[in-house]
Design an enzyme around this catalytic site. Structure first.
Site, short mmCIF file in Angstrom:
data_model
loop_
_atom_site.label_atom_id
_atom_site.label_comp_id
_atom_site.label_asym_id
_atom_site.label_seq_id
_atom_site.Cartn_x
_atom_site.Cartn_y
_atom_site.Cartn_z
N SER A 1 -1.56 -9.15 -1.12
CA SER A 1 -0.24 -9.47 -1.70
C SER A 1 0.76 -8.35 -1.43
O SER A 1 1.00 -7.52 -2.29
CB SER A 1 -0.37 -9.72 -3.21
OG SER A 1 -1.17 -8.71 -3.82
N TRP B 1 6.22 -3.06 -6.25
CA TRP B 1 5.18 -4.03 -6.61
C TRP B 1 5.44 -4.63 -7.99
O TRP B 1 5.38 -5.84 -8.17
CB TRP B 1 3.81 -3.37 -6.55
CG TRP B 1 2.68 -4.22 -7.05
CD1 TRP B 1 1.80 -3.92 -8.05
CD2 TRP B 1 2.29 -5.51 -6.57
NE1 TRP B 1 0.90 -4.93 -8.22
CE2 TRP B 1 1.18 -5.93 -7.32
CE3 TRP B 1 2.79 -6.36 -5.58
CZ2 TRP B 1 0.54 -7.15 -7.13
CZ3 TRP B 1 2.15 -7.59 -5.38
CH2 TRP B 1 1.05 -7.97 -6.14
N SER C 1 2.03 -1.69 5.17
CA SER C 1 0.99 -1.00 4.41
C SER C 1 1.20 0.51 4.45
O SER C 1 1.20 1.14 5.51
CB SER C 1 -0.40 -1.33 4.98
OG SER C 1 -1.38 -0.46 4.45
N ARG C 2 1.36 1.12 3.28
CA ARG C 2 1.52 2.57 3.20
C ARG C 2 0.26 3.29 3.68
O ARG C 2 0.34 4.34 4.33
CB ARG C 2 1.82 3.00 1.76
CG ARG C 2 3.05 2.39 1.16
CD ARG C 2 3.15 2.79 -0.31
NE ARG C 2 4.05 1.92 -1.05
CZ ARG C 2 4.21 1.97 -2.36
NH1 ARG C 2 3.54 2.86 -3.06
NH2 ARG C 2 5.05 1.14 -2.97
N ASN C 3 -0.89 2.75 3.32
CA ASN C 3 -2.15 3.42 3.67
C ASN C 3 -2.37 3.42 5.18
O ASN C 3 -2.78 4.44 5.75
CB ASN C 3 -3.31 2.73 2.96
CG ASN C 3 -3.23 2.90 1.45
OD1 ASN C 3 -3.58 3.93 0.91
ND2 ASN C 3 -2.74 1.87 0.76
N VAL D 1 3.72 6.53 -3.26
CA VAL D 1 2.31 6.83 -3.51
C VAL D 1 1.43 6.14 -2.47
O VAL D 1 1.59 4.95 -2.20
CB VAL D 1 1.91 6.39 -4.92
CG1 VAL D 1 0.41 6.57 -5.13
CG2 VAL D 1 2.68 7.19 -5.96
N ASP E 1 -7.86 -8.77 0.97
CA ASP E 1 -7.00 -7.62 0.72
C ASP E 1 -7.17 -6.56 1.80
O ASP E 1 -6.20 -5.92 2.24
CB ASP E 1 -7.33 -7.03 -0.66
CG ASP E 1 -6.15 -6.31 -1.29
OD1 ASP E 1 -5.08 -6.24 -0.66
OD2 ASP E 1 -6.29 -5.85 -2.43
N LYS F 1 -10.47 -0.74 -0.43
CA LYS F 1 -9.90 -1.17 0.85
C LYS F 1 -8.83 -0.21 1.34
O LYS F 1 -8.56 -0.12 2.54
CB LYS F 1 -9.36 -2.60 0.74
CG LYS F 1 -8.36 -2.82 -0.40
CD LYS F 1 -6.92 -2.62 0.00
CE LYS F 1 -5.99 -2.78 -1.19
NZ LYS F 1 -4.57 -2.63 -0.84
#
EC number: 1.1.1.94
Length: 334
Positions: free
Chosen positions: A139, A13, A255-257, A280, A245, A192
């Site tokens: 983003s 990022w 998306s990691r989440n 992370v 977002d 989010k």
């Protein structure tokens, strides 16, 4: 006016925004603690997570923060939420804040429950608020690196600071919209990630698009309710920092989440899922902080609570889903 920018944090990022700022004509010095990463960036002119991207000549790198700060007219941070306090503490030891500090990370600090902007004010003092800015919105780093069209929001307490940051980041494809509700912008970006974990769990069980859209919509309601009680403007959460977002994080394959939630549904433990992702997953930590704050203020957040209980109380995922589906259906916006 072109800036000299110290960019703190060279993960994917941080690198994507540093690259964008350099391509926008600014002189950028990227900082990271890892000397091996800095050497690779400096010598090979490639980031290990994005080897296909050529690094512009006006983007240089250092592992010495004082070198990055030399002559800086703006400071941008892009570290993890857990790394925020130690990095800003190191920054405070080197300089008093007299130029804009732009926070681009998303999260809530564990134990304290502070937003990342509040950590900055605690470290630098309330007068530093005039220099503080917050960038957030939908983003995905890989898309920013490719120059895909993107819309974000920038918030600041001081109108002049807001204008300076807005000018620095705005490009024909990176659209930057001003928003004066800094706390709302910060909360939307943090909360989010928890809802995205729930969406990933839904994906893992192949519940389909109807279920996922329901989670996003009800999740947005939770975020907006939480933020409003915290003193934020509800409309902030209906915009890019909230709904925008949330949609990107919940539906993106990058998306990691969301991936983390999917891995949980496939039977991995939280620790196994984090290890497999190898980066992370902010929603894991935000779930704990958000649950603690919501409990203290008696805010009903059933999706967030379920994610928290799965992660921290060993609640069986199937049982958590059943509990959500068995809740009473009351008036939609209550």
């Amino acid at each position: 006016m072109k800036e000299t920018i110290a960019y703190l944090g060279m993960g994917m990022w941080g690198f994507s925004l540093a690259n964008l700022l350099a391509n926008n004509g600014h002189r950028v010095v990227g900082w990271a603690r890892n000397p091996a990463l800095i050497e690779q960036l400096s010598v090979q002119r490639r980031h290990p997570a994005a080897p296909h991207i050529s690094i512009p000549q006006n983007l240089s790198f250092t592992s010495h923060m004082e070198e990055a700060l030399d002559g800086a007219t703006m400071i941008v941070e892009g570290v993890t939420s857990a790394g925020m306090r130690p990095v800003l503490t190191q920054l405070k030891a080197l300089t008093e804040l007299r130029v804009p500090l732009v926070i681009t990370s998303k999260g809530i600090e564990q134990n304290t429950g502070l937003l990342l902007s509040e950590i900055a004010l605690e470290i630098f003092g309330r007068p530093a608020a005039q220099h503080l800015g917050y960038l957030s919105g939908p983003s995905i780093a890989s898309e920013v690196l490719r120059g895909c069209p993107c819309s974000v929001v920038i918030s600041a307490y001081n109108p002049d600071t807001l204008k300076q940051i807005h000018r620095a980041f705005l490009t024909p494809t990176f659209r930057v919209y001003p928003n004066s509700d800094l706390k709302g912008v910060a909360l939307g970006g943090a909360l989010k990630n928890v809802i995205a974990i729930a969406c990933g769990i839904s994906d893992g069980f192949r519940f389909g698009d109807n279920a996922k859209s329901g989670l996003v919509t009800r999740g947005l309601h939770e975020i907006r309710k939480f933020a409003t009680i915290m003193g934020c403007r509800p409309d902030t959460l209906n915009g890019l920092a909230g709904l925008g977002d949330l949609c990107t994080t919940s539906f993106s394959a990058f998306s990691r989440n969301t991936l983390f939630g999917k891995l949980l549904a496939e039977g991995l433990t939280p620790e196994q899922a984090k290890t497999k992702i190898g980066m992370v997953v902010e929603g894991v930590y935000t779930a704990l902080s958000a649950h603690q704050i919501a409990t203290h203020h008696r805010i009903d957040m059933p999706i967030t609570t379920s994610v928290y209980r799965v992660l921290y109380e060993n609640l069986d995922i199937q049982e958590g889903i059943a509990q959500l589906l068995q809740r009473d259906t009351k008036e939609e916006y209550l």
